[in-house]
Motif scaffolding. Structure first.
Motif, PDB file in Angstrom:
ATOM      1  N   TYR A 194      38.278  30.340  -3.948  1.00  0.00           N
ATOM      2  CA  TYR A 194      38.952  29.468  -4.907  1.00  0.00           C
ATOM      3  C   TYR A 194      40.112  28.873  -4.126  1.00  0.00           C
ATOM      4  O   TYR A 194      40.834  29.608  -3.456  1.00  0.00           O
ATOM      5  CB  TYR A 194      39.470  30.256  -6.113  1.00  0.00           C
ATOM      6  CG  TYR A 194      38.381  30.893  -6.935  1.00  0.00           C
ATOM      7  CD1 TYR A 194      37.834  30.229  -8.024  1.00  0.00           C
ATOM      8  CD2 TYR A 194      37.888  32.152  -6.611  1.00  0.00           C
ATOM      9  CE1 TYR A 194      36.828  30.814  -8.780  1.00  0.00           C
ATOM     10  CE2 TYR A 194      36.873  32.742  -7.355  1.00  0.00           C
ATOM     11  CZ  TYR A 194      36.349  32.070  -8.435  1.00  0.00           C
ATOM     12  OH  TYR A 194      35.337  32.635  -9.164  1.00  0.00           O
ATOM     13  N   PRO A 195      40.311  27.576  -4.197  1.00  0.00           N
ATOM     14  CA  PRO A 195      41.328  26.967  -3.334  1.00  0.00           C
ATOM     15  C   PRO A 195      42.738  27.380  -3.755  1.00  0.00           C
ATOM     16  O   PRO A 195      43.186  27.033  -4.835  1.00  0.00           O
ATOM     17  CB  PRO A 195      41.094  25.470  -3.508  1.00  0.00           C
ATOM     18  CG  PRO A 195      40.418  25.337  -4.831  1.00  0.00           C
ATOM     19  CD  PRO A 195      39.616  26.574  -5.028  1.00  0.00           C
ATOM     20  N   ILE A 196      43.405  28.106  -2.867  1.00  0.00           N
ATOM     21  CA  ILE A 196      44.743  28.607  -3.185  1.00  0.00           C
ATOM     22  C   ILE A 196      45.732  27.441  -3.229  1.00  0.00           C
ATOM     23  O   ILE A 196      45.679  26.539  -2.392  1.00  0.00           O
ATOM     24  CB  ILE A 196      45.152  29.700  -2.174  1.00  0.00           C
ATOM     25  CG1 ILE A 196      44.257  30.916  -2.422  1.00  0.00           C
ATOM     26  CG2 ILE A 196      46.624  30.066  -2.308  1.00  0.00           C
ATOM     27  CD1 ILE A 196      44.583  32.119  -1.601  1.00  0.00           C
ATOM     28  N   ASP A 197      46.586  27.458  -4.248  1.00  0.00           N
ATOM     29  CA  ASP A 197      47.623  26.428  -4.462  1.00  0.00           C
ATOM     30  C   ASP A 197      47.056  25.079  -4.897  1.00  0.00           C
ATOM     31  O   ASP A 197      47.795  24.086  -4.934  1.00  0.00           O
ATOM     32  CB  ASP A 197      48.497  26.237  -3.212  1.00  0.00           C
ATOM     33  CG  ASP A 197      49.349  27.469  -2.931  1.00  0.00           C
ATOM     34  OD1 ASP A 197      49.598  28.239  -3.882  1.00  0.00           O
ATOM     35  OD2 ASP A 197      49.749  27.664  -1.783  1.00  0.00           O
ATOM     36  N   VAL A 198      45.764  25.025  -5.224  1.00  0.00           N
ATOM     37  CA  VAL A 198      45.155  23.778  -5.693  1.00  0.00           C
ATOM     38  C   VAL A 198      44.767  23.949  -7.170  1.00  0.00           C
ATOM     39  O   VAL A 198      44.063  24.889  -7.524  1.00  0.00           O
ATOM     40  CB  VAL A 198      43.900  23.441  -4.861  1.00  0.00           C
ATOM     41  CG1 VAL A 198      43.201  22.205  -5.412  1.00  0.00           C
ATOM     42  CG2 VAL A 198      44.257  23.234  -3.391  1.00  0.00           C
ATOM     43  N   PRO A 199      45.255  23.067  -8.052  1.00  0.00           N
ATOM     44  CA  PRO A 199      44.942  23.201  -9.486  1.00  0.00           C
ATOM     45  C   PRO A 199      43.446  23.055  -9.747  1.00  0.00           C
ATOM     46  O   PRO A 199      42.805  22.145  -9.219  1.00  0.00           O
ATOM     47  CB  PRO A 199      45.710  22.039 -10.127  1.00  0.00           C
ATOM     48  CG  PRO A 199      46.730  21.623  -9.123  1.00  0.00           C
ATOM     49  CD  PRO A 199      46.141  21.930  -7.779  1.00  0.00           C
ATOM     50  N   VAL A 200      42.906  23.970 -10.528  1.00  0.00           N
ATOM     51  CA  VAL A 200      41.485  23.911 -10.912  1.00  0.00           C
ATOM     52  C   VAL A 200      41.371  24.184 -12.409  1.00  0.00           C
ATOM     53  O   VAL A 200      42.258  24.768 -13.029  1.00  0.00           O
ATOM     54  CB  VAL A 200      40.624  24.939 -10.135  1.00  0.00           C
ATOM     55  CG1 VAL A 200      40.569  24.598  -8.655  1.00  0.00           C
ATOM     56  CG2 VAL A 200      41.135  26.355 -10.346  1.00  0.00           C
ATOM     57  N   SER A 240      46.517  31.910  -6.748  1.00  0.00           N
ATOM     58  CA  SER A 240      47.611  32.277  -5.843  1.00  0.00           C
ATOM     59  C   SER A 240      47.238  33.389  -4.876  1.00  0.00           C
ATOM     60  O   SER A 240      47.936  33.603  -3.883  1.00  0.00           O
ATOM     61  CB  SER A 240      48.848  32.692  -6.643  1.00  0.00           C
ATOM     62  OG  SER A 240      48.553  33.793  -7.462  1.00  0.00           O
ATOM     63  N   ASN A 250      34.142  27.712  -4.895  1.00  0.00           N
ATOM     64  CA  ASN A 250      34.283  27.411  -6.325  1.00  0.00           C
ATOM     65  C   ASN A 250      35.355  26.363  -6.559  1.00  0.00           C
ATOM     66  O   ASN A 250      36.400  26.369  -5.925  1.00  0.00           O
ATOM     67  CB  ASN A 250      34.625  28.684  -7.104  1.00  0.00           C
ATOM     68  CG  ASN A 250      33.439  29.626  -7.204  1.00  0.00           C
ATOM     69  OD1 ASN A 250      33.284  30.534  -6.405  1.00  0.00           O
ATOM     70  ND2 ASN A 250      32.576  29.368  -8.163  1.00  0.00           N
ATOM     71  N   THR A 251      35.063  25.480  -7.506  1.00  0.00           N
ATOM     72  CA  THR A 251      36.008  24.416  -7.838  1.00  0.00           C
ATOM     73  C   THR A 251      36.519  24.601  -9.264  1.00  0.00           C
ATOM     74  O   THR A 251      37.162  23.705  -9.812  1.00  0.00           O
ATOM     75  CB  THR A 251      35.322  23.043  -7.740  1.00  0.00           C
ATOM     76  OG1 THR A 251      34.214  23.045  -8.660  1.00  0.00           O
ATOM     77  CG2 THR A 251      34.821  22.784  -6.351  1.00  0.00           C
ATOM     78  N   MET A 252      36.236  25.733  -9.848  1.00  0.00           N
ATOM     79  CA  MET A 252      36.564  25.990 -11.247  1.00  0.00           C
ATOM     80  C   MET A 252      36.594  27.514 -11.423  1.00  0.00           C
ATOM     81  O   MET A 252      35.856  28.223 -10.730  1.00  0.00           O
ATOM     82  CB  MET A 252      35.428  25.424 -12.088  1.00  0.00           C
ATOM     83  CG  MET A 252      35.610  25.529 -13.560  1.00  0.00           C
ATOM     84  SD  MET A 252      34.148  24.876 -14.393  1.00  0.00           S
ATOM     85  CE  MET A 252      34.148  23.164 -13.812  1.00  0.00           C
TER      86      MET A 252
END
Lengths: 80, 80, 80, 80
Positions: free
Chosen positions: C35-41, C58, C8-10
């Protein structure tokens, strides 16, 4: 906004693999799938069948909801 | 017995993209990377730069510790 | 012998997020999701709705075919 | 704007697993790692050691660049 994929720990050929050259084979699977590149995994004809041997995935292509995996068969199950 | 990879939510080109045809581009990146296929993502020249536009990844190739991504640029940042 | 998951990117909340404390929220989603941890989405209420703001995932828990994501809301969409 | 992770096809304990109850164990590993949930994988003490047995991962927690995996040991290597 998500991409479905599947993490695989085994190559299940259903007899559809094609030999490219030497011990390298190519196999097309539905959907996007991760096979760990450079990590030895079992090869089976069906999920429930005996192991055919051990292979090392070397290449993955994801396109049009299809995965094409290239792998090298590195050992054969001697009981086959 | 593990395969490292990176999940990406943005395409950072560093100006190395090559136009294939029309709005389709190809970009080579180090390591194995997931860009979500068929999911719109931002394209930037560098991680810190402004958005160039929005692209939809259509194909990924993983081989020799390299990822080749094909994407279609679907909108351009009009402020550029 | 595969595990399905979704990249997921959102974050789409469907209004089911629970505030833990401060700007930290918890959200339960069906299936295993990255969901990419520590990456703003982006955070949205529905897939098609306007952006509520930007969050940084997180923590992820995967169990019983469910994902629990913890995220910090780092900016709110001022037009809301 | 990427999250590094590792896809694992085997649980390498380095002797650091903790028994929770019955045949369930918990193990902390550095970085974000995918172990396929509900898919049987080998357990080894070190990458090069003999198999200790087969386990089924049941839960993953990703936080602070750490993965906590819970797994059930479902068979022991009888030669141990």
């Amino acid at each position: 906004m998500g991409m479905p994929l599947e993490v695989n720990t085994m190559i299940v050929t259903k007899g559809k693999e094609k030999r490219i050259e030497g011990n390298f084979f190519e196999l097309q699977k539905e959907g996007y799938r991760i096979y760990p590149i450079d990590v030895p995994v079992e090869v089976r004809t069906t999920k429930e069948s005996e192991t055919n041997g051990i292979a090392v995935p070397s290449k993955l292509i994801w396109e049009n909801n299809t995965t094409i995996i290239t792998y090298e068969l590195v050992s054969l199950n001697s009981s086959n």
